[in-house]
Design an enzyme around this catalytic site. Structure first.
Site, mmCIF file in Angstrom:
data_model
loop_
_atom_site.group_PDB
_atom_site.id
_atom_site.type_symbol
_atom_site.label_atom_id
_atom_site.label_comp_id
_atom_site.label_asym_id
_atom_site.label_seq_id
_atom_site.Cartn_x
_atom_site.Cartn_y
_atom_site.Cartn_z
ATOM 1 N N LYS A 199 0.833 -1.218 0.000
ATOM 2 C CA LYS A 199 0.000 0.000 0.000
ATOM 3 C C LYS A 199 0.864 1.265 0.000
ATOM 4 O O LYS A 199 0.606 2.193 -0.752
ATOM 5 C CB LYS A 199 -0.912 0.047 1.250
ATOM 6 N N ARG B 225 -10.024 1.474 7.934
ATOM 7 C CA ARG B 225 -9.734 0.089 8.283
ATOM 8 C C ARG B 225 -10.910 -0.571 9.001
ATOM 9 O O ARG B 225 -10.809 -1.733 9.376
ATOM 10 C CB ARG B 225 -8.522 0.042 9.193
ATOM 11 N N ARG C 34 10.966 -5.738 4.989
ATOM 12 C CA ARG C 34 10.714 -4.312 4.718
ATOM 13 C C ARG C 34 11.651 -3.419 5.529
ATOM 14 O O ARG C 34 11.939 -3.675 6.689
ATOM 15 C CB ARG C 34 9.259 -3.999 5.081
ATOM 16 N N ARG D 186 10.564 -1.534 11.044
ATOM 17 C CA ARG D 186 9.504 -1.135 11.964
ATOM 18 C C ARG D 186 9.371 -2.216 13.030
ATOM 19 O O ARG D 186 9.385 -3.399 12.710
ATOM 20 C CB ARG D 186 8.188 -1.022 11.192
ATOM 21 N N ARG E 258 -1.714 -8.492 13.264
ATOM 22 C CA ARG E 258 -2.160 -7.499 12.274
ATOM 23 C C ARG E 258 -3.057 -8.153 11.217
ATOM 24 O O ARG E 258 -4.060 -7.574 10.793
ATOM 25 C CB ARG E 258 -0.949 -6.811 11.633
HETATM 26 P P1 AMP Z 1 0.306 0.685 8.725
HETATM 27 O O1 AMP Z 1 1.454 1.638 8.671
HETATM 28 O O2 AMP Z 1 -0.822 1.059 7.823
HETATM 29 O O3 AMP Z 1 0.754 -0.741 8.530
HETATM 30 O O4 AMP Z 1 -0.293 0.770 10.220
HETATM 31 C C1 AMP Z 1 0.508 0.438 11.341
HETATM 32 C C2 AMP Z 1 -0.350 0.333 12.589
HETATM 33 O O5 AMP Z 1 -0.970 1.603 12.864
HETATM 34 C C3 AMP Z 1 -1.521 -0.650 12.519
HETATM 35 O O6 AMP Z 1 -1.119 -1.983 12.820
HETATM 36 C C4 AMP Z 1 -2.453 -0.071 13.567
HETATM 37 O O7 AMP Z 1 -1.977 -0.359 14.870
HETATM 38 C C5 AMP Z 1 -2.298 1.424 13.344
HETATM 39 N N1 AMP Z 1 -3.230 1.969 12.320
HETATM 40 C C6 AMP Z 1 -2.897 2.512 11.112
HETATM 41 N N2 AMP Z 1 -3.976 2.941 10.447
HETATM 42 C C7 AMP Z 1 -5.035 2.677 11.251
HETATM 43 C C8 AMP Z 1 -6.445 2.873 11.106
HETATM 44 N N3 AMP Z 1 -6.980 3.414 9.989
HETATM 45 N N4 AMP Z 1 -7.241 2.473 12.140
HETATM 46 C C9 AMP Z 1 -6.724 1.935 13.259
HETATM 47 N N5 AMP Z 1 -5.413 1.704 13.455
HETATM 48 C C10 AMP Z 1 -4.564 2.073 12.460
#
Ligand code: AMP
Length: 211
Positions: free
Chosen positions: A14, A87, A126, A159, A170
Protein backbone atom coordinates in the site's frame (compact mmCIF):
# COMPACT_ATOMS: atom_id res chain seq x y z
CA UNK A 1 -9.63 16.11 -8.56
CA UNK A 2 -9.57 12.43 -7.71
CA UNK A 3 -9.57 10.96 -4.22
CA UNK A 4 -8.27 7.41 -4.06
CA UNK A 5 -8.28 4.87 -1.26
CA UNK A 6 -5.84 1.98 -1.11
CA UNK A 7 -6.68 -1.11 0.80
CA UNK A 8 -5.12 -4.51 1.52
CA UNK A 9 -3.37 -6.72 4.08
CA UNK A 10 -0.19 -5.67 5.92
CA UNK A 11 2.83 -5.82 3.61
CA UNK A 12 0.85 -5.94 0.37
CA UNK A 13 2.47 -2.74 -0.93
CA UNK A 14 0.00 0.00 0.00
CA UNK A 15 2.74 2.47 0.98
CA UNK A 16 4.83 1.84 -2.13
CA UNK A 17 1.86 2.13 -4.50
CA UNK A 18 0.46 5.18 -2.70
CA UNK A 19 3.75 7.01 -3.09
CA UNK A 20 3.75 6.15 -6.81
CA UNK A 21 0.13 7.28 -7.30
CA UNK A 22 0.68 10.47 -5.30
CA UNK A 23 3.53 11.40 -7.63
CA UNK A 24 1.78 10.34 -10.84
CA UNK A 25 -1.54 12.07 -10.18
CA UNK A 26 -0.26 14.94 -7.96
CA UNK A 27 -2.20 13.72 -4.93
CA UNK A 28 -1.46 14.27 -1.24
CA UNK A 29 -0.64 10.93 0.38
CA UNK A 30 -2.06 10.50 3.87
CA UNK A 31 -1.07 7.36 5.77
CA UNK A 32 -2.75 6.91 9.14
CA UNK A 33 0.07 4.49 10.10
CA UNK A 34 2.63 7.28 9.45
CA UNK A 35 0.51 9.81 11.38
CA UNK A 36 0.30 7.45 14.36
CA UNK A 37 4.03 6.59 14.23
CA UNK A 38 4.83 10.32 14.20
CA UNK A 39 2.85 10.80 17.43
CA UNK A 40 4.66 7.83 18.99
CA UNK A 41 8.12 9.05 17.88
CA UNK A 42 7.39 12.53 19.29
CA UNK A 43 6.17 10.93 22.57
CA UNK A 44 3.09 13.18 22.65
CA UNK A 45 0.42 12.26 25.24
CA UNK A 46 -1.54 10.62 22.43
CA UNK A 47 1.60 8.85 21.19
CA UNK A 48 2.15 7.36 24.64
CA UNK A 49 -1.45 6.14 24.80
CA UNK A 50 -1.31 4.31 21.47
CA UNK A 51 2.30 3.01 21.45
CA UNK A 52 1.47 -0.41 22.92
CA UNK A 53 -1.48 -0.95 20.60
CA UNK A 54 0.57 -0.20 17.48
CA UNK A 55 3.56 -2.25 18.71
CA UNK A 56 1.21 -5.19 19.33
CA UNK A 57 -0.46 -4.93 15.92
CA UNK A 58 -3.91 -3.93 17.22
CA UNK A 59 -6.01 -1.25 15.59
CA UNK A 60 -6.14 2.15 17.28
CA UNK A 61 -9.65 3.44 18.10
CA UNK A 62 -11.72 4.94 15.31
CA UNK A 63 -12.09 8.15 17.31
CA UNK A 64 -8.33 8.77 17.57
CA UNK A 65 -7.64 7.88 13.96
CA UNK A 66 -10.50 10.07 12.66
CA UNK A 67 -9.24 13.07 14.62
CA UNK A 68 -5.68 12.69 13.34
CA UNK A 69 -6.82 12.15 9.78
CA UNK A 70 -9.22 15.11 9.75
CA UNK A 71 -6.50 17.41 11.11
CA UNK A 72 -3.98 16.19 8.50
CA UNK A 73 -6.55 16.46 5.73
CA UNK A 74 -7.27 20.07 6.63
CA UNK A 75 -3.65 20.90 5.75
CA UNK A 76 -3.87 19.45 2.21
CA UNK A 77 -5.16 20.85 -1.04
CA UNK A 78 -6.52 19.00 -4.07
CA UNK A 79 -6.86 15.25 -4.43
CA UNK A 80 -5.88 12.68 -1.83
CA UNK A 81 -4.65 9.15 -1.64
CA UNK A 82 -5.55 7.57 1.68
CA UNK A 83 -3.15 4.80 2.63
CA UNK A 84 -4.18 2.37 5.39
CA UNK A 85 -7.44 4.20 6.03
CA UNK A 86 -10.30 3.37 6.45
CA UNK A 87 -9.73 0.09 8.28
CA UNK A 88 -13.21 -0.43 9.76
CA UNK A 89 -16.71 0.06 8.37
CA UNK A 90 -17.26 2.75 11.00
CA UNK A 91 -14.19 4.66 9.72
CA UNK A 92 -15.51 4.33 6.15
CA UNK A 93 -18.88 5.77 7.15
CA UNK A 94 -17.24 8.63 8.99
CA UNK A 95 -15.01 9.27 5.98
CA UNK A 96 -18.11 9.60 3.78
CA UNK A 97 -19.44 12.24 6.20
CA UNK A 98 -16.12 14.08 6.35
CA UNK A 99 -15.77 14.05 2.56
CA UNK A 100 -19.37 15.31 2.24
CA UNK A 101 -18.62 18.32 4.44
CA UNK A 102 -15.51 19.07 2.33
CA UNK A 103 -17.29 18.59 -1.01
CA UNK A 104 -15.08 15.59 -1.81
CA UNK A 105 -15.87 11.99 -2.70
CA UNK A 106 -14.01 8.72 -3.17
CA UNK A 107 -13.32 8.03 -6.84
CA UNK A 108 -11.95 4.49 -6.48
CA UNK A 109 -10.89 2.01 -3.84
CA UNK A 110 -7.85 0.02 -4.88
CA UNK A 111 -7.81 -3.42 -3.28
CA UNK A 112 -4.37 -5.06 -3.50
CA UNK A 113 -4.49 -8.86 -3.19
CA UNK A 114 -1.65 -11.22 -2.33
CA UNK A 115 -1.14 -14.70 -0.77
CA UNK A 116 -0.31 -14.78 2.93
CA UNK A 117 3.10 -16.44 2.46
CA UNK A 118 4.16 -13.66 0.08
CA UNK A 119 2.84 -11.03 2.51
CA UNK A 120 5.01 -12.35 5.31
CA UNK A 121 8.15 -12.27 3.16
CA UNK A 122 7.41 -8.68 2.16
CA UNK A 123 6.78 -7.55 5.73
CA UNK A 124 9.80 -9.13 7.40
CA UNK A 125 12.16 -7.82 4.68
CA UNK A 126 10.71 -4.31 4.72
CA UNK A 127 12.92 -1.33 5.55
CA UNK A 128 11.47 2.09 6.37
CA UNK A 129 13.14 5.47 6.43
CA UNK A 130 13.14 7.08 9.87
CA UNK A 131 13.27 10.51 8.19
CA UNK A 132 10.62 10.59 5.45
CA UNK A 133 8.83 7.24 5.82
CA UNK A 134 9.86 5.95 2.36
CA UNK A 135 9.64 2.16 2.12
CA UNK A 136 12.21 -0.31 0.74
CA UNK A 137 12.72 -4.06 0.81
CA UNK A 138 15.98 -5.89 1.46
CA UNK A 139 15.49 -8.20 -1.51
CA UNK A 140 12.78 -6.76 -3.78
CA UNK A 141 13.48 -3.01 -3.55
CA UNK A 142 16.88 -2.33 -1.98
CA UNK A 143 18.06 1.26 -1.56
CA UNK A 144 20.95 2.47 -3.77
CA UNK A 145 23.24 2.73 -0.71
CA UNK A 146 22.74 0.08 1.97
CA UNK A 147 20.98 1.45 5.07
CA UNK A 148 20.34 4.93 3.55
CA UNK A 149 17.18 6.39 2.06
CA UNK A 150 17.45 7.25 -1.68
CA UNK A 151 15.14 10.25 -1.21
CA UNK A 152 16.37 11.98 1.95
CA UNK A 153 19.54 10.12 3.04
CA UNK A 154 17.83 9.13 6.33
CA UNK A 155 18.65 5.92 8.20
CA UNK A 156 16.68 2.84 7.17
CA UNK A 157 15.43 0.45 9.81
CA UNK A 158 12.85 -2.21 10.58
CA UNK A 159 9.50 -1.13 11.96
CA UNK A 160 9.12 -2.82 15.37
CA UNK A 161 5.74 -4.22 14.30
CA UNK A 162 7.20 -5.81 11.14
CA UNK A 163 8.01 -9.14 12.81
CA UNK A 164 6.35 -12.52 12.19
CA UNK A 165 4.53 -12.58 15.55
CA UNK A 166 3.00 -9.10 15.36
CA UNK A 167 2.14 -9.65 11.71
CA UNK A 168 -0.12 -12.53 12.81
CA UNK A 169 -2.09 -10.13 15.03
CA UNK A 170 -2.16 -7.50 12.27
CA UNK A 171 -3.51 -10.09 9.83
CA UNK A 172 -6.15 -11.21 12.32
CA UNK A 173 -7.25 -7.58 12.85
CA UNK A 174 -7.31 -7.14 9.09
CA UNK A 175 -9.49 -10.20 8.52
CA UNK A 176 -11.90 -9.41 11.32
CA UNK A 177 -12.26 -5.62 11.11
CA UNK A 178 -11.04 -4.50 7.69
CA UNK A 179 -12.22 -7.23 5.28
CA UNK A 180 -15.92 -6.25 5.75
CA UNK A 181 -15.00 -3.03 3.93
CA UNK A 182 -14.70 -5.01 0.71
CA UNK A 183 -18.45 -5.55 0.63
CA UNK A 184 -19.06 -1.94 1.68
CA UNK A 185 -17.10 -0.55 -1.29
CA UNK A 186 -18.14 -3.29 -3.71
CA UNK A 187 -21.75 -2.32 -3.09
CA UNK A 188 -20.90 1.28 -3.91
CA UNK A 189 -19.30 0.13 -7.19
CA UNK A 190 -15.93 1.64 -6.23
CA UNK A 191 -13.78 -1.46 -5.68
CA UNK A 192 -10.88 -2.15 -8.07
CA UNK A 193 -9.40 -5.56 -7.36
CA UNK A 194 -5.70 -5.65 -8.27
CA UNK A 195 -3.29 -8.59 -8.25
CA UNK A 196 -0.52 -7.46 -5.86
CA UNK A 197 1.98 -10.11 -7.01
CA UNK A 198 5.03 -9.13 -9.09
CA UNK A 199 7.33 -6.12 -9.07
CA UNK A 200 6.22 -2.71 -7.79
CA UNK A 201 6.24 -1.43 -11.41
CA UNK A 202 4.03 -4.30 -12.59
CA UNK A 203 1.50 -3.66 -9.83
CA UNK A 204 1.58 0.11 -10.53
CA UNK A 205 0.79 -0.54 -14.20
CA UNK A 206 -2.21 -2.71 -13.23
CA UNK A 207 -3.54 0.01 -10.93
CA UNK A 208 -3.16 2.76 -13.53
CA UNK A 209 -4.95 0.60 -16.11
CA UNK A 210 -7.88 0.09 -13.72
CA UNK A 211 -8.60 3.71 -12.72
P1 AMP B 1 0.31 0.68 8.73
O1 AMP B 1 1.45 1.64 8.67
O2 AMP B 1 -0.82 1.06 7.82
O3 AMP B 1 0.75 -0.74 8.53
O4 AMP B 1 -0.29 0.77 10.22
C1 AMP B 1 0.51 0.44 11.34
C2 AMP B 1 -0.35 0.33 12.59
O5 AMP B 1 -0.97 1.60 12.86
C3 AMP B 1 -1.52 -0.65 12.52
O6 AMP B 1 -1.12 -1.98 12.82
C4 AMP B 1 -2.45 -0.07 13.57
O7 AMP B 1 -1.98 -0.36 14.87
C5 AMP B 1 -2.30 1.42 13.34
N1 AMP B 1 -3.23 1.97 12.32
C6 AMP B 1 -2.90 2.51 11.11
N2 AMP B 1 -3.98 2.94 10.45
C7 AMP B 1 -5.04 2.68 11.25
C8 AMP B 1 -6.44 2.87 11.11
N3 AMP B 1 -6.98 3.41 9.99
N4 AMP B 1 -7.24 2.47 12.14
C9 AMP B 1 -6.72 1.94 13.26
N5 AMP B 1 -5.41 1.70 13.45
C10 AMP B 1 -4.56 2.07 12.46
Amino acid sequence: MKNLLIFGAPGVGKGTQSAFLAEKFSLSQLSTGDLLRREIAAATPLGKRIADLVAGGKLVSDEIVMKLLAAAMAKTEGGLILDGFPRTVNQAEQLDDLFATLGKKSAAVIYLKLDESALLERVVGRLSCGGCGAVYHRKFMPPRVAGKCDDCGGELGHRPDDNPITVKTRLAEYRQKTMPLLEFYRNKGLLKEIDGDGTAAEVSARIVASI
